[in-house]
Scaffold this motif. Structure first.
Motif, PDB file in Angstrom:
ATOM      1  N   PRO A 126      25.347  16.380  -3.675  1.00 61.71           N
ATOM      2  CA  PRO A 126      25.295  16.380  -2.202  1.00 61.71           C
ATOM      3  C   PRO A 126      24.047  15.699  -1.656  1.00 61.71           C
ATOM      4  CG  PRO A 126      25.856  18.559  -3.045  1.00 61.71           C
ATOM      5  CD  PRO A 126      25.423  17.744  -4.211  1.00 61.71           C
ATOM      6  N   PHE A 127      22.949  15.733  -2.407  1.00 58.39           N
ATOM      7  CA  PHE A 127      21.681  15.188  -1.925  1.00 58.39           C
ATOM      8  C   PHE A 127      21.610  13.667  -2.049  1.00 58.39           C
ATOM      9  CE2 PHE A 127      20.830  19.602  -2.975  1.00 58.39           C
ATOM     10  CZ  PHE A 127      20.194  20.028  -1.809  1.00 58.39           C
ATOM     11  N   LEU A 128      22.685  13.060  -2.549  1.00 58.83           N
ATOM     12  CA  LEU A 128      22.761  11.598  -2.533  1.00 58.83           C
ATOM     13  C   LEU A 128      23.134  11.092  -1.141  1.00 58.83           C
ATOM     14  CD1 LEU A 128      24.697  10.873  -5.867  1.00 58.83           C
ATOM     15  CD2 LEU A 128      22.238  11.192  -5.519  1.00 58.83           C
ATOM     16  N   PHE A 129      23.595  12.014  -0.269  1.00 58.99           N
ATOM     17  CA  PHE A 129      24.128  11.598   1.024  1.00 58.99           C
ATOM     18  C   PHE A 129      23.485  12.332   2.204  1.00 58.99           C
ATOM     19  CE2 PHE A 129      27.294  11.449  -2.361  1.00 58.99           C
ATOM     20  CZ  PHE A 129      27.557  10.082  -2.389  1.00 58.99           C
ATOM     21  N   THR A 130      22.666  13.329   1.936  1.00 60.06           N
ATOM     22  CA  THR A 130      21.931  13.985   3.014  1.00 60.06           C
ATOM     23  C   THR A 130      20.816  13.070   3.496  1.00 60.06           C
ATOM     24  OG1 THR A 130      20.495  15.047   1.384  1.00 60.06           O
ATOM     25  CG2 THR A 130      22.410  16.306   2.137  1.00 60.06           C
ATOM     26  N   PRO A 131      20.241  13.319   4.660  1.00 55.89           N
ATOM     27  CA  PRO A 131      19.089  12.518   5.086  1.00 55.89           C
ATOM     28  C   PRO A 131      17.991  12.536   4.014  1.00 55.89           C
ATOM     29  CG  PRO A 131      19.873  13.886   6.888  1.00 55.89           C
ATOM     30  CD  PRO A 131      20.647  14.310   5.683  1.00 55.89           C
ATOM     31  N   VAL A 132      17.334  11.406   3.840  1.00 60.96           N
ATOM     32  CA  VAL A 132      16.334  11.292   2.786  1.00 60.96           C
ATOM     33  C   VAL A 132      15.235  12.334   2.962  1.00 60.96           C
ATOM     34  CG1 VAL A 132      14.579   9.786   1.769  1.00 60.96           C
ATOM     35  CG2 VAL A 132      16.820   8.854   2.376  1.00 60.96           C
ATOM     36  N   TRP A 133      14.858  12.582   4.226  1.00 60.94           N
ATOM     37  CA  TRP A 133      13.779  13.549   4.454  1.00 60.94           C
ATOM     38  C   TRP A 133      14.178  14.939   3.982  1.00 60.94           C
ATOM     39  CZ3 TRP A 133      14.613  17.917   7.231  1.00 60.94           C
ATOM     40  CH2 TRP A 133      15.673  17.922   8.138  1.00 60.94           C
TER      41      TRP A 133
END
Length: 325
Positions: A126-133
């Protein structure tokens, strides 16, 4: 998170970094094996310099997991490819657990590097597509929290894979989710910031021609396979040499006698009497088959009772007035 297949430039530098990491890992495990069988004098598992070296290699491996996930699935998860690779990693983790359960039953690997990679790969998707921050924030929490929180409940095997332990359980490899999932996310953040930037194009243009770099790149592309097979190969070579030299047993005896002598003399006992006492203790360990429990630190109630009885007998040897007490 849908399947896509956008054309992205290949980055040979990434394969080279993986190659350097796997070579460093092989070197570390070779030296660990040599140390375990007492072919070299340094204790690789506890020597501060070697510990830093091992942690640096692990950091590189886990960060590259995040990098690889972005490279492979940053434009959309290619599920068939993801699960094929995941099954290979999870299968390798299972093989390592089973094999170490037979070879090192008191310290087998139940959540090592491959176990962590398998779990963190799923958690990171999922963290491949969440905002980078947001990905960076979660990474910082996972990396930083173990520095400010710990609890003895995590010392036990069932919870140790999470992290937060104060004293890790006995195992040859333990890579807990805290902080190492955070390192995976740091790798993902770095790669997400790089993608689509001029720096990515410059890295893609770097195509080393020298044989060394090409070899390292090839090793990097096969790093997981090499990780899985290299330790059995090393042990197949090192173990017979160590057994033939008798170096492991001799090293254990020397360590035991030195530690026993130092502890005994610290109580004010004469050096000669301490030597007799320690030789007696070592003979008892051989006679009763207690070497492995003592050196692994896993001692049953019955074994502890036998050790106590041996200590009383050895004490009576140098202090006859203690006989029978």
């Amino acid at each position: 998170m849908t399947d896509t297949n956008m054309n992205r430039p290949r980055l040979p530098v990434i394969d080279i970094v993986r190659g350097v990491a796997i070579v460093a890992m092989v070197i570390y495990h070779l030296c660990w094996d040599l140390s375990y069988f007492r072919i070299i004098p340094v204790d690789v598992g506890y020597d501060p310099g070697w510990v830093v070296f091992a942690r640096s290699i692990l950091f590189a491996f886990m960060a590259m997991v995040g990098v690889g996930l972005v490279l492979g699935h940053g434009d959309g998860v290619r599920w068939a490819r993801f699960w094929r690779r995941w099954a290979f990693v999870a299968g390798g983790a299972l093989i390592i657990t089973v094999s170490t359960l037979f070879t090192f039953p008191d310290s087998f690997v139940y959540f090592g590097v491959l176990h962590a990679i398998a779990l963190c790969s799923v958690l990171a998707l999922p963290f491949l597509f969440t905002p980078v921050w947001l990905t960076a924030l979660v990474a910082a929490i996972f990396v930083g929290l173990p520095f400010v929180y710990s609890d003895p409940a995590f010392n036990q095997v069932p919870l140790s894979w999470i992290g937060f332990w104060q004293v890790p359980p006995l195992t040859n490899d333990l890579v807990p989710v805290f902080p190492w999932f955070g390192v995976v996310l740091l790798g993902a953040v770095a790669m997400r910031l790089l993608r689509g930037s001029p720096a990515e194009q410059r890295l893609a243009a770097v195509k080393p021609r020298a044989r060394l770099w090409r070899i390292l790149g090839w090793l990097g592309r096969w790093s997981l396979v090499i990780y899985l097979v290299h330790q059995p190969v090393l042990l197949a070579v090192v173990a017979p040499i160590g057994m033939a030299m008798g170096s492991q047993e001799a090293g254990r005896e020397a360590d035991f006698l030195a530690s026993c002598q130092s502890t005994c003399e610290a109580t004010g006992t004469e050096a000669g009497l301490c030597t007799t006492y320690c030789q007696c203790g070592m003979e008892g360990l051989h006679r009763d088959g207690l070497w492995e429990p003592v050196f692994s630190g896993v001692i049953s109630t019955e074994q502890q009772a036998q050790l106590d009885e041996n200590n009383r007998q050895c004490s009576a040897l140098i202090y006859p007035e203690l006989d029978g007490q």
